[in-house]
Design an enzyme around this catalytic site. Structure first.
Site, PDB file in Angstrom:
ATOM      1  N   CYS A   2      -6.141  -2.662   1.839  1.00 27.97           N
ATOM      2  CA  CYS A   2      -6.201  -2.705   3.301  1.00 27.97           C
ATOM      3  C   CYS A   2      -7.630  -2.936   3.796  1.00 27.97           C
ATOM      4  O   CYS A   2      -8.257  -3.935   3.444  1.00 27.97           O
ATOM      5  CB  CYS A   2      -5.584  -1.430   3.876  1.00 27.97           C
ATOM      6  SG  CYS A   2      -4.992  -1.593   5.586  1.00 27.97           S
ATOM      7  N   GLU A  30       0.839  -1.197   0.000  1.00 28.80           N
ATOM      8  CA  GLU A  30       0.000   0.000   0.000  1.00 28.80           C
ATOM      9  C   GLU A  30       0.883   1.261   0.000  1.00 28.80           C
ATOM     10  O   GLU A  30       1.875   1.337   0.722  1.00 28.80           O
ATOM     11  CB  GLU A  30      -0.889  -0.020   1.255  1.00 28.80           C
ATOM     12  CG  GLU A  30      -1.856   1.147   1.361  1.00 28.80           C
ATOM     13  CD  GLU A  30      -2.779   1.043   2.576  1.00 28.80           C
ATOM     14  OE1 GLU A  30      -3.717   1.849   2.670  1.00 28.80           O
ATOM     15  OE2 GLU A  30      -2.561   0.143   3.425  1.00 28.80           O
ATOM     16  N   LYS A  82      -8.719   3.751  -3.401  1.00 27.17           N
ATOM     17  CA  LYS A  82      -9.327   3.267  -2.164  1.00 27.17           C
ATOM     18  C   LYS A  82     -10.655   3.963  -1.934  1.00 27.17           C
ATOM     19  O   LYS A  82     -10.735   5.197  -1.929  1.00 27.17           O
ATOM     20  CB  LYS A  82      -8.374   3.518  -0.987  1.00 27.17           C
ATOM     21  CG  LYS A  82      -8.751   2.804   0.309  1.00 27.17           C
ATOM     22  CD  LYS A  82      -7.646   2.990   1.344  1.00 27.17           C
ATOM     23  CE  LYS A  82      -7.908   2.173   2.602  1.00 27.17           C
ATOM     24  NZ  LYS A  82      -6.828   2.332   3.602  1.00 27.17           N
TER      25      LYS A  82
END
Length: 324
Positions: free
Chosen positions: A175, A50, A141
């Protein structure tokens, strides 16, 4: 090994490392060195953590309290902004050359800078490159977690990207997006065979998440995390003091590769940098769905349905001016 089996098995690599924080040049140099190392071991897919470009600012407050932001914190954030990249742009072309030289599919977590008129908002994104160096897609994201929401904007459904490869379909969630059941279901419905999960979560509970998702999706799951120490942080940051009393190891890692039945292909790596390799037998994906297919015979569309909006969400749209 038969020709059929050779076509089914693909070697993948997961990178556990970290760049110097807010240092784009260092991040790209590390992408080059790790990718070459993976390619020498015959990997065809290489996954980075990430926001590898240019780092996950774990522990930093950027001078933020509820109701106020400090001038010094804005300076720290500006350094983060300067180390971000635009997609597409000169930096993505440079990373594409790394993928081309190594002949691999390359997946990298990046801090993406908005390319519109403002060019100020940042996003936590995944970018995908092909072995010919072509930029194949990106994913932003959907929901930054906790205080990440002051660093990054929210993505939309237009970047739920899935990449077709000769060995299967690749898609990714970042995540804690992987804790969003509907986001996972949307990705499963796109027919993914390999789910990449770049993360900043080094807790034991993340391993349970990876195994659950593998069993739920009947996909291979490739999780890549950063191994971070204080040495990677510039000491001249205004808020370097935020981590002064933290342990030297700020993120222990925990990268891993899990097969569609929940077993480790490569167990989690902790407390050091490294490469994890896995030889994925892609035939295991349909074999594993013999008794459970979340979007096939084990779904109940007569009871449950999911609608996904994949339209790009624009704040302002302009119609072409008519000329008389």
């Amino acid at each position: 090994m038969t020709e059929r089996t050779e076509r089914q098995v693909v070697r993948v690599a997961v990178v556990q490392s970290a760049p110097l924080l807010f240092d784009k040049a260092d991040a790209i140099a590390k992408i080059a060195s790790w990718t070459q190392a993976a390619s020498k071991e015959k990997a065809k897919l290489v996954v980075f953590p990430e926001v590898f470009v240019s780092g996950y600012p774990r522990g930093l407050s950027f001078g933020t309290r509820v109701g106020s932001r400090s001038p010094e914190g804005r300076e720290d954030w500006y350094r983060y902004w300067e180390s971000s990249i635009q997609i597409p742009g000169a930096d993505t072309e440079l990373i594409g050359e790394i993928a081309k030289e190594a002949g691999v599919y390359l997946v990298v977590g990046v801090v993406e800078r908005e390319s519109g008129l403002s060019q100020s908002t940042l996003y936590n994104s995944i970018a995908y490159w092909g072995p010919d160096g072509t930029l194949l897609g990106k994913h932003r994201k959907l929901m930054p977690t906790g205080s990440e929401r002051l660093l990054w904007g929210m993505g939309d459904g237009s970047t739920l990207s899935v990449i077709d490869t000769p060995f299967g379909r690749i898609g990714g969630l970042i995540c804690w997006e992987n804790y969003m059941p509907l986001a996972r279901m949307a990705m499963y419905a796109k027919g993914i065979d390999i789910l990449v999960t770049p993360t900043a979560d080094a807790r034991d509970t993340w391993q349970a998440t990876l195994q659950h998702i593998a069993v739920e999706s009947r996909c291979f799951v490739l999780s890549s995390n950063q191994y971070v120490t204080k040495e990677s942080y510039p000491q001249d940051l205004a808020y370097y003091k935020d981590i002064l009393n933290d342990p030297d190891i700020l993120s222990r890692g925990g990268s891993a590769i899990v097969n569609p039945l929940g077993a480790y292909v490569a167990p989690p790596l902790f407390n050091k940098e490294g490469l994890l390799f896995g030889d994925l037998d892609m035939a295991l994906v349909p074999k594993s769905r013999y008794d459970f297919d979340a979007v096939g015979h084990y779904s109940r569309p007569d009871v449950f349905q999911l609608r996904v909006n994949e339209t790009s969400q624009e704040t302002v749209t302009f119609k072409e001016k008519l000329l008389f």
